[in-house]
Design a protein around this motif. Structure first.
Motif, mmCIF file in Angstrom:
data_model
loop_
_atom_site.group_PDB
_atom_site.id
_atom_site.type_symbol
_atom_site.label_atom_id
_atom_site.label_comp_id
_atom_site.label_asym_id
_atom_site.label_seq_id
_atom_site.Cartn_x
_atom_site.Cartn_y
_atom_site.Cartn_z
ATOM 1 N N LEU A 299 51.195 82.964 61.158
ATOM 2 C CA LEU A 299 51.319 82.022 59.276
ATOM 3 C C LEU A 299 49.101 82.367 58.938
ATOM 4 O O LEU A 299 49.597 82.353 57.838
ATOM 5 N N ILE A 302 50.158 85.889 57.597
ATOM 6 C CA ILE A 302 51.272 86.456 56.272
ATOM 7 C C ILE A 302 50.701 85.364 55.007
ATOM 8 O O ILE A 302 51.325 85.911 53.859
ATOM 9 N N ASN A 303 50.142 83.908 55.337
ATOM 10 C CA ASN A 303 49.182 82.892 53.872
ATOM 11 C C ASN A 303 48.479 83.381 53.180
ATOM 12 O O ASN A 303 48.168 83.778 52.246
ATOM 13 N N ILE A 326 57.658 82.358 49.006
ATOM 14 C CA ILE A 326 57.136 82.801 50.692
ATOM 15 C C ILE A 326 56.245 81.878 50.899
ATOM 16 O O ILE A 326 55.980 81.306 52.459
ATOM 17 N N GLY A 330 55.418 79.446 54.127
ATOM 18 C CA GLY A 330 54.718 79.604 54.858
ATOM 19 C C GLY A 330 53.747 78.338 55.058
ATOM 20 O O GLY A 330 53.362 78.274 56.299
ATOM 21 N N SER A 637 44.283 80.046 54.336
ATOM 22 C CA SER A 637 44.650 80.697 53.639
ATOM 23 C C SER A 637 43.650 81.804 53.335
ATOM 24 O O SER A 637 42.461 81.554 53.524
#
Length: 776
Positions: A299, A302-303, A326, A330, A637
């Protein structure tokens, strides 16, 4: 012949007389080791120096005499035979010396008497020593026995069957709930034995006292306190003595209160079952934590990339909405991962200044699926609720555990109410709690209309493994965990419940109004820029690459390491300052805490930020956690990463932000180093298009751009930015075009131009003058 060693101290001012005494004793068979003294100081020194067996003293010497020598002997505390040998002592004086402590006297004109006197006194001295030793040993033995009985809490008994007399010690009486001065007999014993054990014990004693019995006694039974009515388990053992006719004449023994042991044995079976449940729970927790750990790494990648893509794509772009969805998914996945870690209790505790209303609203979204459709959920939340300092994940767990318990108490449906309020607890209100101080609190109440609980259940409610559910339906850890979390927050919890009237849990947490020291102000993305050097340590390659890209995009120099060992090598090779190490915690071999311990002495000023989503396998027992400046929870993030690094390093002292645009990495590195050392904040772009996108989202004071680049040349970039950012200062550089092209760049908007190769001093002078508003 005696043939015995004799250490002899002679108090004598005449060397010849002393030698004469020694020779007489040697002729009698003694192996004499002697020393002569004639002053008080010499005698004291001799007594301190050696253990003597006999003292022979003249009565009168020049400045010393026998009475003074005897006083010195008494002062030393030694019990030695003291014999006076004198040629002129009178009978009255000799008697007086004997009364003062001398053992005998011998006249010098009758020295033949000396040897028998010495033999007698040495023999009596030995007897005295043996008597003192025996008395001391007896006293020590009695004291040890008394201490042993007291330490083991043994009660003693002595029964005379012929007369029926029974003697119990104070401890034996206590075991039967009697006062120490209570009168006892055999009937007292039988009345005190538990009715269920009485017949068995009466038969045991009867058989034990019969002729032909082996007399060995051992039994366990229950006793009911005759005055305090307390039930106790007693273990007793002893022996019966018989006379020549085979009749029992004495029965003695000891008794031990083993109630605690019996209760422990009864609990062992429960604990074995609880251990099995705990092992199952631990297995589930390890699985959940392991899944969450790997999931968090995925994650994070992805994030992180979604965040960077969203910054590069405007809202009008067709894929912006898809990327946003998305990102939302996430974020939800990250929240699910945190719930897994809370379930497994392997999350890193991160206290934060939170509003309980926010926690309640978040939990309410999940409770619909948990409590079912037949339970009505309602909330009454105070609009002016104060904040509390607690781990949000743990508060989620508290609410979820209480809600699940409430659901189980309402199998046929009911109402679940969650309330919040501000309260002030005074001294009288906190008296019922332990470790709770008066003051302002935030109250959380969770009420249900379920089956309620009895007083007996309430008494054990928060005990670990206590459960009223059927086997296999509960672990008994839910409310114990709630209690532990509340106490960890410095709060209090109480429960009110009655059978068939529902249950209310009331939790009071200390109010922490205002901004927590742990909280950081929000930063606009354009503020999260830096120029420092960061050592990035992460064994998961995708996470490492994404993090490095984010940090470089925010102006930082990044040294990447895929393991702690690589980090140590990178640190050793880097000659400059490393301002911060960003390290994962759980890595193969050496973990992040161990790496910090190794690298901190080499770079003591370096800041350290740990990142992980699962640190249970790393124990904080080495003190390495004290070296941590901050913690970053995975998944994070791109903006959270940049904000955390920015907060730890602090806003750099900068003379301005310079964007270096050049397709040659070596040129960018050279310009960056020169500018950073001069105090400028530096960001980089490899072409004009990237430069334009960066300037749209970040604050830049000056752009230094090459003119010849493959994607978008510098002239085009200068023209575009002159229209969109007319206040942006620009310096054009080139090694391919001549002076005429550089002048053209100035005409199109550049404030200055430099021909490659650029010298450091030349560059810094041009930058300083352009930043001050000059046109070169």
């Amino acid at each position: 012949m005696v043939n015995e060693a004799l250490d002899l101290l002679l108090v004598e001012d005449s060397e010849s007389d002393a030698a004469l005494v020694a020779r007489l004793l040697e002729k009698a068979g003694y192996d004499v080791h002697w020393e002569r003294v004639e002053t008080p100081d010499e005698m004291r020194a001799a007594l301190d120096r050696r253990d003597w067996r006999l003292i022979v003293s003249d009565h009168q010497m020049g400045q010393f005499d026998a009475p003074a020598a005897l006083r010195i002997l008494r002062e030393s505390g030694r019990d030695l035979p003291f014999i006076i040998v004198s040629g002129n002592i009178g009978e009255e004086l000799a008697v007086a010396m004997m009364k003062s402590g001398a053992h005998d006297y011998v006249l010098k004109n009758n020295l033949a008497r000396l040897v028998p006197v010495v033999e007698r006194e040495l023999r009596e001295a030995r007897a005295r020593r043996e008597h003192v030793r025996a008395a001391r040993d007896l006293r020590d033995s009695e004291e040890r026995l008394a201490l042993a009985i007291q330490a083991t809490q043994l009660g003693t008994f002595d029964f005379l069957p012929q007369t029926g007399k029974l003697v119990w010690s104070a401890e034996a009486k206590r075991q039967f709930g009697l006062r120490p001065d209570a009168e006892v007999d055999y009937e007292t014993f039988l009345r005190g034995v538990h009715p269920a054990d009485r017949e068995r014990m009466e038969k045991t004693v009867h058989d034990l006292l019969r002729p032909g019995s082996d007399g060995q006694y051992a039994a366990e039974y229950r006793a009911i306190g005759m005055e305090d009515h307390v039930e106790r388990w007693i273990s007793s053992w002893g022996r019966v003595f018989f006379d020549e006719r085979g009749l029992a004449v004495r029965f003695i023994g000891v008794k031990l209160d083993i109630t605690g042991q019996k209760r422990a044995q009864e609990e062992q079976a429960k604990l074995r079952e609880q251990l099995q449940q705990a092992q199952k729970l631990e297995s589930v927790g390890r699985l959940a934590g392991g899944v969450a750990h790997d999931f968090n790494n995925l994650l994070t990648v992805i994030n992180g990339y979604i965040d960077m893509l969203l910054k590069q794509v405007g809202p009008e772009d067709p894929i912006h909405a898809d990327l946003t969805e998305i990102g939302i998914a996430g974020a939800r996945a990250a929240a699910l991962s945190q719930q897994l870690l809370v379930l497994s209790r392997k999350n890193v505790i991160q206290p934060a200044n939170v509003n309980l209303n926010d926690i309640v609203r978040e939990v309410e979204k999940m409770l619909g699926r948990v409590i079912g459709e037949d339970v009505r959920l309602a909330s009454d939340l105070s609009p002016s609720l104060g904040r509390v300092l607690a781990d949000p994940g743990q508060l989620h767990q508290v609410l979820m555990n209480l809600a699940v318990n409430a659901r189980d108490a309402m199998p046929h449906g009911g109402r679940l109410l969650i309330e919040t309020a501000n309260v002030d607890l005074d001294a009288s209100a906190v008296d019922q709690y332990t470790g709770v101080k008066p003051g302002p609190y935030v109250r959380l109440k969770v009420s249900d209309t379920g089956a309620g609980m009895t007083e007996e259940v309430l008494a054990h409610l928060f005990e670990p493994f206590f459960t009223t559910k059927k086997q296999g339906e509960g672990t008994g850890l839910g409310l114990a965990t709630v209690y532990g979390i509340v106490k960890q927050c410095g709060g209090a919890i109480q429960v009110s419940s009655h059978p068939d009237r529902g249950t209310t849990f009331t939790i009071d947490l200390p109010r922490a109004d205002g901004t927590s020291a742990e909280e950081k102000a929000d930063h606009a993305p354009s503020m999260l820029l830096g120029t420092e050097t960061i050592l990035l340590v992460e064994d998961q390659e995708q996470v490492r690459k994404m993090s490095a890209r984010v940090l470089r995009a925010h102006g930082y120099q990044v040294l990447e390491a895929g393991s702690p060992e690589e980090a140590l090598l990178a640190s050793g090779r880097h000659a400059g300052t490393i301002h911060l190490m960003l390290s994962d915690i759980v890595m193969p071999g050496m973990n992040g805490y161990e790496l910090a311990e190794r690298i901190r002495p080499l770079r003591p000023s370096m800041k350290i930020v740990f990142m992980s989503g699962y640190s249970d396998r790393v124990k904080l027992n080495t003190g390495a956690a004290d070296q941590m400046d901050a913690y970053l929870a995975k998944p994070f993030s791109a903006e959270a990463l940049a904000a955390k690094v920015f907060d730890v390093l602090g806003a750099p002292r900068s003379m301005g932000t310079v964007l270096v645009v050049d397709d040659e990495p070596a040129t960018r590195d050279f310009l960056r180093k020169v500018l950073v050392e001069a105090g400028y904040r530096v960001a980089e772009a490899s072409n004009g298009a990237d430069a334009v996108r960066y300037i749209e989202i970040a604050d830049v004071d000056l752009m230094i751009t090459d003119l010849a680049m493959p994607v978008q040349e510098g002239i085009e970039t200068i023209q575009m930015l002159r229209r969109s950012r007319p206040g942006l200062k620009t310096i054009a550089i080139s090694g391919q075009f001549g002076a005429s092209v550089l002048r053209a760049a100035e005409c199109l908007g550049a404030q200055a131009s430099l021909a490659k190769p650029v010298q450091p001093d030349e560059l810094l002078q041009a930058v300083a003058r352009v930043m001050q508003g000059e046109v070169l």
